[in-house]
Design a protein around this motif. Structure first.
Motif, PDB file in Angstrom:
ATOM      1  N   VAL A 137       0.836  -1.198   0.000  1.00 39.85           N
ATOM      2  CA  VAL A 137       0.000   0.000   0.000  1.00 39.85           C
ATOM      3  C   VAL A 137       0.878   1.258   0.000  1.00 39.85           C
ATOM      4  O   VAL A 137       0.585   2.241  -0.684  1.00 39.85           O
ATOM      5  CB  VAL A 137      -0.958  -0.015   1.215  1.00 39.85           C
ATOM      6  N   GLU A 138       1.961   1.225   0.749  1.00 39.19           N
ATOM      7  CA  GLU A 138       2.905   2.351   0.742  1.00 39.19           C
ATOM      8  C   GLU A 138       3.492   2.558  -0.650  1.00 39.19           C
ATOM      9  O   GLU A 138       3.667   3.701  -1.097  1.00 39.19           O
ATOM     10  CB  GLU A 138       4.022   2.106   1.743  1.00 39.19           C
ATOM     11  N   LYS A 139       3.780   1.464  -1.341  1.00 32.69           N
ATOM     12  CA  LYS A 139       4.313   1.556  -2.704  1.00 32.69           C
ATOM     13  C   LYS A 139       3.299   2.224  -3.642  1.00 32.69           C
ATOM     14  O   LYS A 139       3.665   3.074  -4.461  1.00 32.69           O
ATOM     15  CB  LYS A 139       4.656   0.153  -3.225  1.00 32.69           C
ATOM     16  N   ILE A 140       2.035   1.830  -3.523  1.00 30.61           N
ATOM     17  CA  ILE A 140       0.987   2.419  -4.357  1.00 30.61           C
ATOM     18  C   ILE A 140       0.916   3.924  -4.145  1.00 30.61           C
ATOM     19  O   ILE A 140       0.935   4.713  -5.091  1.00 30.61           O
ATOM     20  CB  ILE A 140      -0.381   1.774  -4.041  1.00 30.61           C
ATOM     21  N   ALA A 141       0.821   4.328  -2.872  1.00 36.83           N
ATOM     22  CA  ALA A 141       0.671   5.743  -2.553  1.00 36.83           C
ATOM     23  C   ALA A 141       1.881   6.543  -3.024  1.00 36.83           C
ATOM     24  O   ALA A 141       1.743   7.658  -3.555  1.00 36.83           O
ATOM     25  CB  ALA A 141       0.462   5.917  -1.051  1.00 36.83           C
ATOM     26  N   SER A 142       3.060   5.969  -2.853  1.00 35.24           N
ATOM     27  CA  SER A 142       4.281   6.663  -3.272  1.00 35.24           C
ATOM     28  C   SER A 142       4.329   6.832  -4.782  1.00 35.24           C
ATOM     29  O   SER A 142       4.630   7.924  -5.292  1.00 35.24           O
ATOM     30  CB  SER A 142       5.511   5.891  -2.780  1.00 35.24           C
ATOM     31  N   LYS A 143       4.040   5.765  -5.517  1.00 33.99           N
ATOM     32  CA  LYS A 143       4.118   5.827  -6.976  1.00 33.99           C
ATOM     33  C   LYS A 143       3.087   6.775  -7.563  1.00 33.99           C
ATOM     34  O   LYS A 143       3.342   7.450  -8.566  1.00 33.99           O
ATOM     35  CB  LYS A 143       3.949   4.438  -7.576  1.00 33.99           C
ATOM     36  N   LEU A 144       1.911   6.847  -6.946  1.00 33.19           N
ATOM     37  CA  LEU A 144       0.850   7.716  -7.454  1.00 33.19           C
ATOM     38  C   LEU A 144       0.893   9.118  -6.842  1.00 33.19           C
ATOM     39  O   LEU A 144       0.062   9.958  -7.185  1.00 33.19           O
ATOM     40  CB  LEU A 144      -0.516   7.072  -7.190  1.00 33.19           C
ATOM     41  N   ASP A 145       1.849   9.326  -5.940  1.00 34.11           N
ATOM     42  CA  ASP A 145       2.019  10.629  -5.286  1.00 34.11           C
ATOM     43  C   ASP A 145       0.734  11.059  -4.579  1.00 34.11           C
ATOM     44  O   ASP A 145       0.200  12.156  -4.787  1.00 34.11           O
ATOM     45  CB  ASP A 145       2.434  11.686  -6.320  1.00 34.11           C
TER      46      ASP A 145
END
Length: 353
Positions: A137-145
């Motif tokens: 979930v952290e990866k998703i939020a980071s990639k989508l800013d």
């Protein structure tokens, strides 16, 4: 549960789905159902009481196709709802699963055309949910800013429910109440005005009944809820996630859904695949299961059967039917774990021809 398309060398060759402890593979007009046990499923030709108790019909319904691509979808939503969401604060429920991830992707594309505040919210269920879900979930939020708010339900309340009711069961998922309450608390804390929920009409029959009217009418903002994915097919969802490089590793492993490791709606095929997924305290789960067995299931099965078939998912009466089904099924034609895993993962790893 909906049927997953199965691809081989980029070609559609059939469909696969699960319902409870059964895996169903359809090729052409022929559907084969396998009752799962440990590392494989056995061809099931009966119509027993357990099968009838857990059977879920596939969602064969269809929806009107409204858009040919993502840009058309975003432009339509912008024209229809841009003024309603401009300057607002949208809270997007995010589990890391396919639908919530796709919904967040579409919201970020919409954000490029109209200004609004967007916050993703992830509720982690301690003890029950794989710890790796948090990092994805952290990866998703980071990639989508997208800013990410994370929290967990009150652990004391969680332990109270476990102590008094055992693990969540079919028809009694007390975990949903705790997660929903946590979402409400976060929404109030961050002062969000709109909540983004990711539910698809074609995922299950009950959702179709509830969402198909909105989907067919092209309604994506209903009251204080925005849902940009309710009319998408599983194939469209997969293509969107693959394009963004945001496919949860559990789908690649062959799991049909992202959920708690001990979700009572998981079948034995899913539970077998997820045995290596770490949770925070296996010892607590083991003690809860041992007490549940002593109090409710000792007259139904042996402890080994209780654990092997994860009978805690069912009421004792249905658990008894599950064991009866196992004993009466002829273990002839098999579907192996690797075969089923390849079927479910093909949607996520293969290019279409």
């Amino acid at each position: 549960m909906e049927r997953y398309p199965v691809f081989n060398s980029g070609q559609l060759v059939g469909y696969v789905r699960t319902f409870s402890d059964f895996v169903e593979y359809t090729h052409g007009d022929v559907a084969k159902i396998f009752l799962w046990s440990n590392d494989s499923g056995s061809l099931y030709t009966g119509n027993g009481p357990f099968y009838n108790a857990v059977y879920e019909p596939p969602t064969n319904e269809s929806l009107a196709k409204r858009f040919d691509n993502v840009d058309e979808r975003i432009n339509y939503i912008l024209a229809k709802y841009g003024k309603n969401i401009e300057g607002k604060h949208i809270m997007a429920d995010l589990s890391g699963g396919k639908d919530s991830t796709a919904n967040l992707i579409l919201l970020t594309k919409l954000r490029e055309k109209v200004s609004f505040k967007l916050t993703a919210v992830y509720i982690h269920m301690p003890l029950l949910e794989p710890t790796e879900n948090y990092s994805f979930v952290e990866k998703i939020a980071s990639k989508l800013d997208v800013p990410l708010e994370t929290t967990t339900p009150d652990k004391n309340k969680l332990l109270y429910y476990m102590a008094t009711q055992g693990l969540p069961k079919r028809g009694d998922r007390w975990c949903t109440y705790l997660k929903t309450r946590s979402l409400r608390e976060v929404k109030k804390k961050i002062k969000a005005e709109i909540e983004a929920k990711a539910e698809r009409a074609l995922e299950a029959g009950k959702r179709y009944e509830r969402l198909s009217s909105l989907a067919n009418k092209g309604i994506y903002l209903n009251g204080g809820v925005i849902n940009l994915v309710h009319d998408l097919t599983i194939t469209e969802i997969a293509e969107l996630l693959k394009k963004e490089g945001l496919v949860h590793p559990h789908y690649i492993q062959g799991l049909p859904r992202v959920s708690c490791r001990f979700c009572p709606y998981r079948g034995l095929y899913e539970l077998k695949l997820s045995e290596k997924h770490e949770v925070e305290d296996e010892g607590t789960i083991d003690s809860i299961l041992a007490r549940t067995y002593r109090e409710y299931y000792s007259q139904v099965s042996t402890l080994e059967e209780f654990l092997t078939y994860h009978l805690w998912r069912f009421t004792p009466s249905v658990a008894k039917l599950r064991l009866q089904e196992e004993k009466e099924t002829l273990h002839s034609e098999k579907l192996t774990l690797d075969q089923a895993r390849e079927m479910f993962s093909s949607l996520w790893v293969a290019s279409r021809g």
